[in-house]
Motif scaffolding. Structure first.
Motif, PDB file in Angstrom:
ATOM      1  N   GLU A 129       1.016  -1.242   0.033  1.00 58.09           N
ATOM      2  CA  GLU A 129       0.070   0.099  -0.028  1.00 58.09           C
ATOM      3  C   GLU A 129       0.971   1.279   0.047  1.00 58.09           C
ATOM      4  O   GLU A 129       1.973   1.313   0.319  1.00 58.09           O
ATOM      5  CB  GLU A 129      -0.944  -0.077   1.065  1.00 58.09           C
ATOM      6  CG  GLU A 129      -1.913  -0.986   1.201  1.00 58.09           C
ATOM      7  CD  GLU A 129      -3.292  -0.671   0.895  1.00 58.09           C
ATOM      8  OE1 GLU A 129      -3.727   0.319   1.287  1.00 58.09           O
ATOM      9  OE2 GLU A 129      -4.018  -1.059   0.225  1.00 58.09           O
ATOM     10  N   ILE A 130       0.203   2.384  -0.368  1.00 59.94           N
ATOM     11  CA  ILE A 130       1.327   3.586  -0.337  1.00 59.94           C
ATOM     12  C   ILE A 130       0.734   4.431   0.738  1.00 59.94           C
ATOM     13  O   ILE A 130      -0.464   4.543   0.939  1.00 59.94           O
ATOM     14  CB  ILE A 130       0.996   4.334  -1.479  1.00 59.94           C
ATOM     15  CG1 ILE A 130       1.279   3.552  -3.001  1.00 59.94           C
ATOM     16  CG2 ILE A 130       1.331   5.940  -1.730  1.00 59.94           C
ATOM     17  CD1 ILE A 130       2.979   3.497  -2.828  1.00 59.94           C
ATOM     18  N   LEU A 131       1.598   4.740   1.667  1.00 61.79           N
ATOM     19  CA  LEU A 131       1.114   5.857   2.736  1.00 61.79           C
ATOM     20  C   LEU A 131       1.982   7.152   2.490  1.00 61.79           C
ATOM     21  O   LEU A 131       3.021   7.138   2.202  1.00 61.79           O
ATOM     22  CB  LEU A 131       2.012   4.971   4.062  1.00 61.79           C
ATOM     23  CG  LEU A 131       1.910   6.025   5.169  1.00 61.79           C
ATOM     24  CD1 LEU A 131       0.477   6.148   5.861  1.00 61.79           C
ATOM     25  CD2 LEU A 131       2.703   5.628   6.375  1.00 61.79           C
ATOM     26  N   GLN A 132       0.919   8.230   2.500  1.00 72.45           N
ATOM     27  CA  GLN A 132       1.420   9.410   2.537  1.00 72.45           C
ATOM     28  C   GLN A 132       1.149  10.532   3.577  1.00 72.45           C
ATOM     29  O   GLN A 132       0.255  10.007   4.210  1.00 72.45           O
ATOM     30  CB  GLN A 132       0.403  10.405   1.385  1.00 72.45           C
ATOM     31  CG  GLN A 132       0.688   9.622  -0.117  1.00 72.45           C
ATOM     32  CD  GLN A 132      -0.181  10.041  -1.156  1.00 72.45           C
ATOM     33  OE1 GLN A 132      -1.128  11.194  -0.892  1.00 72.45           O
ATOM     34  NE2 GLN A 132      -0.116  10.098  -2.466  1.00 72.45           N
ATOM     35  N   ILE A 133       2.389  11.055   3.924  1.00 72.50           N
ATOM     36  CA  ILE A 133       2.399  11.720   5.074  1.00 72.50           C
ATOM     37  C   ILE A 133       2.912  13.455   4.722  1.00 72.50           C
ATOM     38  O   ILE A 133       4.005  13.671   4.004  1.00 72.50           O
ATOM     39  CB  ILE A 133       3.767  11.316   5.846  1.00 72.50           C
ATOM     40  CG1 ILE A 133       3.439   9.833   6.241  1.00 72.50           C
ATOM     41  CG2 ILE A 133       3.597  12.476   7.243  1.00 72.50           C
ATOM     42  CD1 ILE A 133       4.450   9.244   7.039  1.00 72.50           C
ATOM     43  N   ASN A 134       1.928  14.099   5.113  1.00 76.92           N
ATOM     44  CA  ASN A 134       2.074  15.518   4.632  1.00 76.92           C
ATOM     45  C   ASN A 134       2.605  16.226   5.769  1.00 76.92           C
ATOM     46  O   ASN A 134       2.309  16.353   7.130  1.00 76.92           O
ATOM     47  CB  ASN A 134       0.838  16.157   4.278  1.00 76.92           C
ATOM     48  CG  ASN A 134      -0.025  15.835   3.128  1.00 76.92           C
ATOM     49  OD1 ASN A 134       0.332  16.371   1.948  1.00 76.92           O
ATOM     50  ND2 ASN A 134      -0.588  14.577   3.120  1.00 76.92           N
ATOM     51  N   GLY A 135       3.464  17.205   5.358  1.00 75.04           N
ATOM     52  CA  GLY A 135       4.086  18.266   6.478  1.00 75.04           C
ATOM     53  C   GLY A 135       3.054  19.445   6.599  1.00 75.04           C
ATOM     54  O   GLY A 135       2.331  19.508   5.552  1.00 75.04           O
ATOM     55  N   GLY A 147      -2.804  -1.407  -5.502  1.00 74.20           N
ATOM     56  CA  GLY A 147      -3.521  -2.533  -6.263  1.00 74.20           C
ATOM     57  C   GLY A 147      -4.735  -2.902  -5.617  1.00 74.20           C
ATOM     58  O   GLY A 147      -5.666  -1.926  -5.472  1.00 74.20           O
ATOM     59  N   PRO A 148      -4.941  -4.174  -5.138  1.00 73.36           N
ATOM     60  CA  PRO A 148      -6.274  -4.502  -4.382  1.00 73.36           C
ATOM     61  C   PRO A 148      -6.792  -3.649  -3.048  1.00 73.36           C
ATOM     62  O   PRO A 148      -5.476  -3.333  -2.473  1.00 73.36           O
ATOM     63  CB  PRO A 148      -6.279  -6.090  -4.188  1.00 73.36           C
ATOM     64  CG  PRO A 148      -5.151  -6.351  -5.250  1.00 73.36           C
ATOM     65  CD  PRO A 148      -4.485  -5.464  -5.537  1.00 73.36           C
TER      66      PRO A 148
END
Length: 229
Positions: A129-135, A147-148
């Motif tokens: 999975e893709i984890l995005q962390i915003n400053g 994907g799924p």
């Protein structure tokens, strides 16, 4: 002669006025260059793309998959860990991007749904999975499928025999963190029951995921704590 002096004076004034503007621009550029994720301190050395990061549950907290937001009925687990590879770490506000990899572990669980007598195992599917962390405030984070969708499978023992409950994320799993070294918090994120019977798999076909992960460590950099800027 007088004209030349006037021209020189105007040029000097313009140059003096430009100094604060240039200084402000330089300060803004320096501020903008701070990456979302740094090591050991705010504004510290950047976490490098390619590094492996890892996190486990905030001590004293639980991973929960409950029948309603804020409920204590459902799957409650005392252990969870995950690891991921940092793909990008741009300047604030980002986001920094982490590919969350297998194994994503969930263990030491109990389940208080009706007829459940024990938890044999819990497995996470749909990785990576893709984890995005915003400053920058309010420091949103989200876990996105590459994907799924993410799934959680709870293998249970019940009064009627073994049961497998498969829950699937209803969309992006969103949360937030904070400035500095702070927990990654997910609260009451919806998961749909896609396989398994009621009531051992819940009182409705939708459950709610909550967890807090802390600290986030850069294992490639000797378990250096990761700070969000």
């Amino acid at each position: 002669m007088l004209r030349a002096k006037l021209i020189a004076a105007v040029a000097a004034l313009a140059a003096a006025a430009a100094v604060p503007v240039a200084a402000a621009s330089a300060a803004q550029a320096a501020s903008a260059a701070v990456p979302v994720l740094t090591l050991n301190a705010l504004g510290g050395p950047p976490a490098n793309p390619g590094d492996l990061l890892a996190a486990s549950l905030l001590p004293g907290s639980y991973l929960q998959l409950t029948t309603a937001p804020g409920s204590s009925t459902g799957l409650i687990c005392r252990q969870s860990t995950w690891q991921g590879q940092l793909l990008s770490n741009p300047a604030v506000p980002g986001p920094a991007v982490i590919r969350v990899l297998a194994p994503f572990t969930i263990a030491l669980c109990t389940d208080s749904n009706p007829t459940v007598t024990g938890v044999t195992s819990v497995a996470v599917g749909g990785l990576p999975e893709i984890l995005q962390i915003n400053g920058a405030s309010p420091f949103p984070i989200q876990l996105l499928p590459s994907g799924p969708p993410l799934t959680i499978t709870a293998n249970l023992t019940t009064t009627a025999g073994p049961v497998a409950c498969v829950y699937q994320a209803a969309g992006p799993i969103v949360g937030n963190t904070a400035l500095g070294s702070a927990p990654l918090v997910f609260a009451n994120q919806p998961f749909n029951l896609v396989s398994g019977p009621l009531p051992p798999c819940g009182t409705t076909p939708r459950d709610y995921f909550s967890a807090q992960y802390y600290p986030l460590l850069d294992t490639t950099a000797g378990n250096a704590p990761v700070y969000v800027n």
